[in-house]
Design an enzyme around this catalytic site. Structure first.
Site, short mmCIF file in Angstrom:
data_model
loop_
_atom_site.label_atom_id
_atom_site.label_comp_id
_atom_site.label_asym_id
_atom_site.label_seq_id
_atom_site.Cartn_x
_atom_site.Cartn_y
_atom_site.Cartn_z
N SER B 149 0.83 -1.20 0.00
CA SER B 149 0.00 0.00 0.00
C SER B 149 0.87 1.26 0.00
CB SER B 149 -0.91 0.00 1.22
OG SER B 149 -1.83 -1.07 1.14
N PHE B 175 3.58 -9.38 -7.72
CA PHE B 175 2.11 -9.30 -7.94
C PHE B 175 1.78 -8.57 -9.24
CE2 PHE B 175 1.32 -9.28 -3.03
CZ PHE B 175 1.74 -10.60 -2.96
N GLU B 397 -5.34 -2.42 -6.79
CA GLU B 397 -5.60 -0.99 -7.04
C GLU B 397 -5.99 -0.24 -5.77
OE1 GLU B 397 -4.06 -1.13 -10.18
OE2 GLU B 397 -5.30 0.65 -10.41
#
Lengths: 365, 420
Positions: B149, B175, B397
Site C-alpha cells: 500500500s 504481484f 488498485e
C-alpha cells in the site's frame, strides 16, 4: 444519457431550501423538539415556498407538474434542516399528491384549490396502524360497501397534524376484495375521533395522532379515483422514495456536523479526525450517505419515467433505513459524551433517524 | 443537464454483444481454467484480440492525424468512452473475472502511457497493440515485497548510464498482473516504477517502460492464488536491466516542474482504474446474485418487493440486502465514471466506488455461498469460485482500507501528513 446534475431550476430550489434549512429551520429545531411544539412561522415560510402547488398541474391552477426527482431534492434539504419541520411542511402533500395523481375530475376540482392558498392546507393522510406488525397490503382498517355508501372502521396511528386537519385521506382494506384503497373523509364526519397525541422517541416537533374511525359513513364518490380506485403500490413507492430522501437529509446533517466537530476537537494534542478510527468512521458515513442518495434519485427518476419503480423504491428505502441509523449513530459517537447531551443536535438526529423503518405514510414525493 | 440514469441505447446493445462473448467464450471454460491454474483462456483471447487491436489502431490513427484547421470540434454531448468501458468490464467479469484479466491489451501500462507519455512515446510503444495476429499484453509493476500500500517506499532503482544512453534498473517487482504474458508470451511491455534518488522520496519515483526482450529482465515466481487463478500474476526480476533513455515517462528531474506529470500523473491513473476495478467487482457480484435468485426460484422461493420485514423470510431479507448493496455500489461506480467522461476530478468518488464495490462483492459472494447450502460450497457450481474471484477487487488498485483512507483525507481536507 446518464447524468447526476440537477437542472438549473432544481439547483436553484436546492440552494433556496438549503438556506431555509440552515437559516430558519436549524435555528428553532432544538427548541421545538424540547417543547414538542412546532414553530408555525417557520413552517409557514416553508409552505409558502410552494413545493406542493408546484406539483399541481397548471390546468388546475398549480404551477407545474409532479416530479419525484424535484421532490427528493427538496425533501433531502428540508430534512437536513429538521425532520419534524420537513414532514410538517410536506404533510399536505400526503393528501394532495394522491388526489392529483388518481383523483376523479370532481375530486381534483373540489379538493385541490385548498393547496393553492397561501395559508397552510388543512389536509393529511392516515396509513399506519397501531400495533407491532403493520402491513400496508393487509390493513386492519376496513371499508365496507353497502347501499351506495361506504363504512369505515378501524384505528390509525401517527396521523400527522390530524388535530388541525379538515380533510383526511384514509387508507383502508376493502372488506370484500382485500384491496387497499384511499378514502377522502371530512374530519367532522360522525365517528371520526382524534384520540391522543402520539408520544414518540423523536419527531417531537411534529404533532401526530391516533385517529379512530367508528362506523364512519361516506359516499361512494369518496373513494380516491372513484370506481377505478388508485394505484396503491405507486403511492407506497412514492412514500418510500420520499422517506429515503429525508433519511439522507437527516444522515447528512449528522455526518457534516460530526466531520466538522472532529476537525475542531483536540485530544492527545491533535484533532480527533487525525485518528484513523474517527476518520474511517466519517469516510464510511460519507460513502453511505452518497449511496442512499443515489438510490433515492434512481428510484425517483424511474417514477418520473412513469415506469414501475416498486423494486427501486423499496430497495432505496430499505437501504436508507439502515444507512440513517448507522450514520446518525456514528455522528453521536464522534462527539462522545457531548453527543449524548441534548444541547448538541446529534442525539436528536439519532432519535429521528431510528424512526424511518416505522414512518410508513409520513412523506410522499 | 438533468438527473438521468438511462444508459444510451448503443451501449445497451454493446453490452448485449459482450454478454454473448461472456456466455460463449468465458462461462463454459470458467471451471476448467480455475482447476488448471496456469492454463490460458485461448478461446477468449482469440475472439477478443482482433477487436481490441482494431480499436487501438483507430485510436493511434486519430493521434497521428494532423489537427483540424478549425481546432477541436465541439462535442454536442459528453463522452461515454469510460462508461462504455465500465459496462464492458462489468459484463466480462460477470462472465469470468480471471479470464477478463487476460484481456490482450495495454491495460494499466497503457493507461500510464496515455496519461503521461509524449506523442512519440505513445506511437512507439502502443503500436504493437494495434497490429498483427499475435495478441500482446501490457502490465503495471509498482508493488515490491516491502512496498505494498505504501508505494512511496519502493526500492527498485534506476540509474542513467551516460555511456550507453540507457537506464539501468535493479530490483524486484511482485504481484504483476499479466507480467508473464507481457514479457515472455508476447512482445508486450511493463511500466516499472523505480526511484532515481532514494533521498528524494516520492519526487524521485518515476515510471519506466520495460519492453519484452530487454536485457536483464526475467520472470521470477508465478503465484498460486485464492481466486482469479486464470489471471497471470508474477514476480519480475530486474538485474541490471537496460532500457532506452526515452523509455522514462515524464521528466527525469527530481525537482520536476509543475507541468511534469511523472509520479502524480501515474498516480492519477488510479482515478481512472479504480472505478474499473469497481466495475469488475459489480460483475462478479451480479453473477452470484443472479445465480442465487435463479436457484431459489427453482426451489419455489421468490424475492418480493414491498413487503414489511415481518413478512419476509431470513433468506428473502438476505437477498434483498444483497441486491440493495449491489445497487449502491453500482450507482457510486456509475457516478465516478460519468465524472471521468465529463473530465471532472473524481478522486473522491473513485475511491468511494472502489471501497464500496470491494466490500459489496465480498459480502454478496460470501453470502451467496452460504445461502445455497452444500451446493454453494461445492465446486460443481461457480458460486464458490465467484467468492474467491471477487475478493481481489477489495485488494488490488488499493485495498478497501487505502481507499477509505483516501476518502477520509478528501472529506476532511487533510494531506497525507495530517492523516497518515
Amino acid at each position: 444519457m446518464v447524468s447526476f446534475t440537477p437542472t438549473e431550476d432544481q439547483q436553484l430550489l436546492i440552494d433556496t431550501m438549503r438556506r431555509y434549512a440552515l437559516n430558519e429551520i436549524r435555528q428553532i429545531a432544538h427548541e421545538s423538539d424540547e417543547e414538542s411544539t412546532p414553530q408555525m412561522s417557520v413552517v409557514n415560510t416553508g409552505w409558502q415556498m410552494g413545493l406542493v402547488p408546484s406539483a399541481i398541474p397548471e390546468e388546475l391552477g398549480g404551477f407545474g407538474e409532479m416530479s419525484a426527482i424535484t421532490g427528493v431534492l427538496a425533501a433531502e434539504e428540508l430534512a437536513f434542516g429538521d425532520l419534524s419541520v420537513a414532514m410538517h411542511v410536506m404533510t399536505p402533500a400526503l393528501f394532495a399528491y394522491p388526489v392529483t395523481l388518481y383523483g376523479t375530475p370532481e375530486q381534483k376540482e373540489t379538493l385541490l384549490p385548498m393547496f393553492l392558498e397561501e395559508s397552510f392546507a388543512p389536509a393529511t393522510a392516515a396509513l399506519l396502524e397501531p400495533g407491532v406488525l403493520f402491513d400496508a397490503h393487509n390493513l386492519k382498517t376496513t371499508a365496507t360497501a353497502a347501499g351506495g355508501k361506504i363504512t369505515l372502521n378501524g384505528t390509525k396511528a401517527y396521523v400527522p397534524l390530524a388535530d388541525n386537519a379538515e380533510w383526511l385521506l384514509v387508507y383502508a382494506r376493502n372488506a370484500e376484495s382485500g384491496v387497499t384503497d384511499g378514502y377522502i373523509v371530512k374530519k367532522d364526519t360522525p365517528g371520526v375521533e382524534i384520540e391522543k397525541r402520539e408520544l414518540l422517541m423523536g419527531l417531537r416537533a411534529l404533532p401526530t395522532f391516533r385517529v379512530r374511525f367508528t362506523d364512519v359513513v361516506v359516499e361512494e364518490s369518496a373513494r380516491l379515483g372513484g370506481a377505478a380506485g388508485c394505484d396503491v403500490n405507486a403511492i407506497l413507492s412514492r412514500g418510500q422514495v420520499a422517506l429515503a430522501a429525508m433519511a439522507v437529509g437527516v444522515a447528512r446533517a449528522s455526518y457534516e456536523y460530526a466531520r466538522d466537530y472532529a476537525k475542531e476537537r483536540v485530544q492527545f494534542g491533535k484533532p480527533i479526525a487525525q485518528n484513523q478510527a474517527i476518520a474511517f468512521m466519517l469516510a464510511e458515513m460519507a460513502i453511505e450517505v452518497d449511496s442512499a442518495r443515489l438510490m433515492a434519485w434512481e428510484a425517483a427518476w424511474k417514477l418520473d419515467q412513469g415506469a414501475d419503480a416498486s423494486a427501486e423504491a423499496y430497495l432505496a428505502k430499505q437501504y436508507a433505513d439502515q444507512m440513517v441509523l448507522y450514520v446518525t449513530d456514528g455522528g453521536l459517537q464522534t462527539l462522545g459524551g457531548y453527543g449524548f447531551i441534548r444541547e448538541y443536535p446529534v442525539e436528536r438526529w439519532l432519535r429521528n433517524g431510528r424512526g424511518f423503518p416505522t414512518f410508513d405514510g409520513l412523506a410522499m414525493v | 443537464m438533468t438527473i438521468n440514469f438511462e444508459i444510451p441505447e448503443f451501449l445497451v446493445q454493446q453490452t448485449q454483444m459482450v454478454k454473448w462473448v461472456a456466455e460463449t467464450t468465458m462461462r463454459p471454460f470458467a471451471r476448467q481454467l480455475d482447476e488448471n491454474e496456469h492454463e490460458r483462456p485461448y478461446e477468449f483471447i482469440q475472439m477478443i484480440w482482433p477487436i481490441l487491436r482494431d480499436q487501438q489502431k483507430a485510436a493511434l490513427d486519430k493521434l497521428q492525424r494532423p489537427a483540424d484547421g478549425d481546432g477541436e470540434k465541439k462535442r454536442s454531448r459528453p463522452s461515454t468512452r469510460i462508461l462504455g468501458t465500465m459496462l464492458l468490464i462489468e459484463m466480462l467479469s460477470w462472465g469470468d473475472a480471471g479470464i477478463y484479466l487476460c484481456l490482450p491489451s495495454p491495460a494499466l501500462g497503457g493507461a500510464a502511457i496515455e496519461a503521461v507519455g509524449t506523442k512519440e512515446q505513445k506511437l512507439r510503444l502502443l503500436t504493437r497493440f494495434a497490429e498483427g495476429d499475435e495478441p500482446v499484453w501490457g502490465a503495471m509493476a509498482i508493488t515490491e515485497p516491502g512496498a505494498g500500500s505504501d508505494n512511496s517506499s519502493i526500492t527498485t532503482t534506476a540509474v542513467f548510464d551516460e555511456e550507453t544512453n540507457e537506464w539501468v534498473l535493479n530490483g524486484e517487482k511482485i504481484f504483476i498482473t499479466s507480467g508473464k504474458l507481457s514479457l515472455e508470451e508476447s512482445n508486450g511491455l511493463v511500466i516499472v516504477w523505480a526511484t532515481v534518488n532514494k533521498e528524494a522520496g516520492r519526487a524521485g519515483i518515476k515510471p519506466f517502460v520495460v519492453e519484452a526482450g530487454s536485457p536483464g529482465v526475467s520472470i521470477g515466481k508465478v503465484e498460486i492464488k485464492h481466486g482469479i487463478r486464470t489471471s497471470d500474476t508474477v514476480t519480475i526480476v530486474l538485474n541490471n536491466a537496460r532500457i532506452p533513455a526515452d523509455n522514462i515517462l515524464g521528466s527525469a528531474e527530481v525537482q520536476a516542474s509543475r507541468q511534469d506529470k511523472g509520479f502524480k500523473g501515474a498516480m492519477a491513473t488510479f482515478d481512472a482504474s479504480r472505478p474499473l476495478v469497481a466495475a469488475s467487482a459489480l460483475g462478479v457480484a451480479r453473477a452470484a446474485l443472479e445465480f442465487v435468485k435463479e436457484k431459489l426460484t427453482e426451489e419455489g422461493v421468490e424475492i418480493p418487493y414491498g413487503l414489511p420485514y415481518h413478512r419476509l423470510t431470513t433468506v428473502q431479507r438476505d437477498v434483498l440486502e444483497m441486491e440493495a448493496l449491489l445497487k449502491a455500489a453500482y450507482l457510486l461506480t456509475l457516478r465516478s465514471v460519468v465524472m471521468l467522461d465529463a473530465g471532472e476530478h473524481n478522486s473522491l468518488e473513485a475511491s468511494m466506488a472502489k471501497a464500496k464495490a470491494g466490500k459489496a462483492v465480498t459480502r454478496i459472494t460470501q453470502k451467496a455461498v452460504e445461502l445455497l447450502g452444500m451446493m454453494g460450497y461445492s465446486r460443481e457450481w461457480l458460486v464458490e469460485k465467484w467468492m474467491r474471484d471477487g475478493k481481489i477487487n477489495d485488494i488490488f488498485e488499493g485495498t478497501g482500507q487505502i481507499n477509505t483512507l483516501i476518502v477520509a483525507r478528501r472529506i476532511l481536507d487533510y494531506s497525507r501528513h495530517e492523516l497518515a
